[in-house]
Scaffold this active site. Structure first.
Site, PDB file in Angstrom:
ATOM      1  N   VAL A 140       0.910  -1.147   0.000  1.00 32.95           N
ATOM      2  CA  VAL A 140       0.000   0.000   0.000  1.00 32.95           C
ATOM      3  C   VAL A 140       0.949   1.196   0.000  1.00 32.95           C
ATOM      4  O   VAL A 140       1.584   1.491   1.001  1.00 32.95           O
ATOM      5  CB  VAL A 140      -0.945   0.001   1.212  1.00 32.95           C
ATOM      6  CG1 VAL A 140      -1.750   1.294   1.261  1.00 32.95           C
ATOM      7  CG2 VAL A 140      -1.881  -1.206   1.154  1.00 32.95           C
ATOM      8  N   PRO A 141       1.100   1.841  -1.147  1.00 25.70           N
ATOM      9  CA  PRO A 141       2.234   2.744  -1.396  1.00 25.70           C
ATOM     10  C   PRO A 141       2.187   4.103  -0.700  1.00 25.70           C
ATOM     11  O   PRO A 141       2.098   5.155  -1.339  1.00 25.70           O
ATOM     12  CB  PRO A 141       2.228   2.887  -2.913  1.00 25.70           C
ATOM     13  CG  PRO A 141       0.776   2.749  -3.276  1.00 25.70           C
ATOM     14  CD  PRO A 141       0.234   1.724  -2.317  1.00 25.70           C
ATOM     15  N   CYS A 142       2.291   4.094   0.612  1.00 23.91           N
ATOM     16  CA  CYS A 142       2.305   5.359   1.356  1.00 23.91           C
ATOM     17  C   CYS A 142       3.582   6.151   1.089  1.00 23.91           C
ATOM     18  O   CYS A 142       3.617   7.363   1.322  1.00 23.91           O
ATOM     19  CB  CYS A 142       2.107   5.115   2.848  1.00 23.91           C
ATOM     20  SG  CYS A 142       3.213   3.929   3.587  1.00 23.91           S
ATOM     21  N   HIS A 143       4.601   5.495   0.553  1.00 20.18           N
ATOM     22  CA  HIS A 143       5.843   6.211   0.218  1.00 20.18           C
ATOM     23  C   HIS A 143       5.631   7.204  -0.923  1.00 20.18           C
ATOM     24  O   HIS A 143       6.450   8.090  -1.127  1.00 20.18           O
ATOM     25  CB  HIS A 143       6.962   5.221  -0.141  1.00 20.18           C
ATOM     26  CG  HIS A 143       6.649   4.369  -1.324  1.00 20.18           C
ATOM     27  ND1 HIS A 143       5.932   3.191  -1.225  1.00 20.18           N
ATOM     28  CD2 HIS A 143       6.951   4.509  -2.635  1.00 20.18           C
ATOM     29  CE1 HIS A 143       5.802   2.651  -2.421  1.00 20.18           C
ATOM     30  NE2 HIS A 143       6.418   3.439  -3.308  1.00 20.18           N
ATOM     31  N   ARG A 144       4.536   7.094  -1.646  1.00 25.62           N
ATOM     32  CA  ARG A 144       4.259   7.999  -2.764  1.00 25.62           C
ATOM     33  C   ARG A 144       3.631   9.319  -2.322  1.00 25.62           C
ATOM     34  O   ARG A 144       3.327  10.157  -3.158  1.00 25.62           O
ATOM     35  CB  ARG A 144       3.350   7.303  -3.785  1.00 25.62           C
ATOM     36  CG  ARG A 144       4.012   6.122  -4.453  1.00 25.62           C
ATOM     37  CD  ARG A 144       3.123   5.451  -5.478  1.00 25.62           C
ATOM     38  NE  ARG A 144       3.744   4.207  -5.926  1.00 25.62           N
ATOM     39  CZ  ARG A 144       3.076   3.146  -6.349  1.00 25.62           C
ATOM     40  NH1 ARG A 144       1.755   3.177  -6.405  1.00 25.62           N
ATOM     41  NH2 ARG A 144       3.712   2.057  -6.721  1.00 25.62           N
TER      42      ARG A 144
END
Length: 173
Positions: A140-144
């Site tokens: 779940v790409p919270c780094h984006r």
């Protein structure tokens, strides 16, 4: 008298470059990806907070497909994850985590844009808190999610890892 089966959460470690991550799954799907450098004790505590009556069992075989997808992601082969997730949070957190999955590979979004995408433009801080509670880093790409001014902001995995993931996606996106 009803006999209840104890829930088992399978786990293994994923190592890439200098990072070691704990990866865990329930029978329903991936439930946790740790921060780099997280201790085993902290990993167990976080799992038990979300799943209070659970038995942890190390099982490379049970996590093999998930770890393969993470390897493919880190090698620039995979841009999205296909295996099921088992993430539980408040309805608001789950709404935010769903919004994160809509951010395309290789792009970024701001906390403000995420708040606006769920029709809660004044909830920017709450969005940040929900993003910080994401139990499955990378998938779940919270780094984006970055600051409105383009700054690399906080990340449970650390800003060094966040920058690495963004550069990886820029290179292969």
């Amino acid at each position: 008298m009803e006999i209840t089966k104890e829930q088992i959460i399978y786990w293994d470690t994923f190592e890439y470059n200098q990072w070691q991550l704990y990866v865990a799954k329930t029978e329903k799907g991936l439930c946790y990806v740790s921060s780099p450098g997280q201790s085993y004790e902290d990993f167990v505590a976080r799992i038990q907070k979300r799943f209070p009556s659970v038995h942890l069992e190390e099982s490379p075989e049970a996590l093999k497909l998930y770890i393969n997808e993470l390897c493919e992601y880190y090698k620039g082969i995979r841009q999205s994850f296909s295996l099921p997730l088992d993430v539980k949070g408040t309805p608001f957190q789950e709404q935010i985590w769903e919004a994160l999955k809509q951010i395309p590979y290789g792009t970024t979004s701001s906390y403000t844009e995420i708040a606006e995408s769920i029709q809660r433009p004044t909830a920017v801080r709450a969005v940040g808190t929900a993003i910080g509670a994401n139990p499955v880093l990378i998938t779940v790409p919270c780094h984006r999610v970055i600051g409105k001014n383009g700054a690399i902001t906080g990340y449970r995995g650390g800003t060094e890892m966040k920058q690495y993931l963004l550069q990886l996606e820029k290179r292969y996106g």
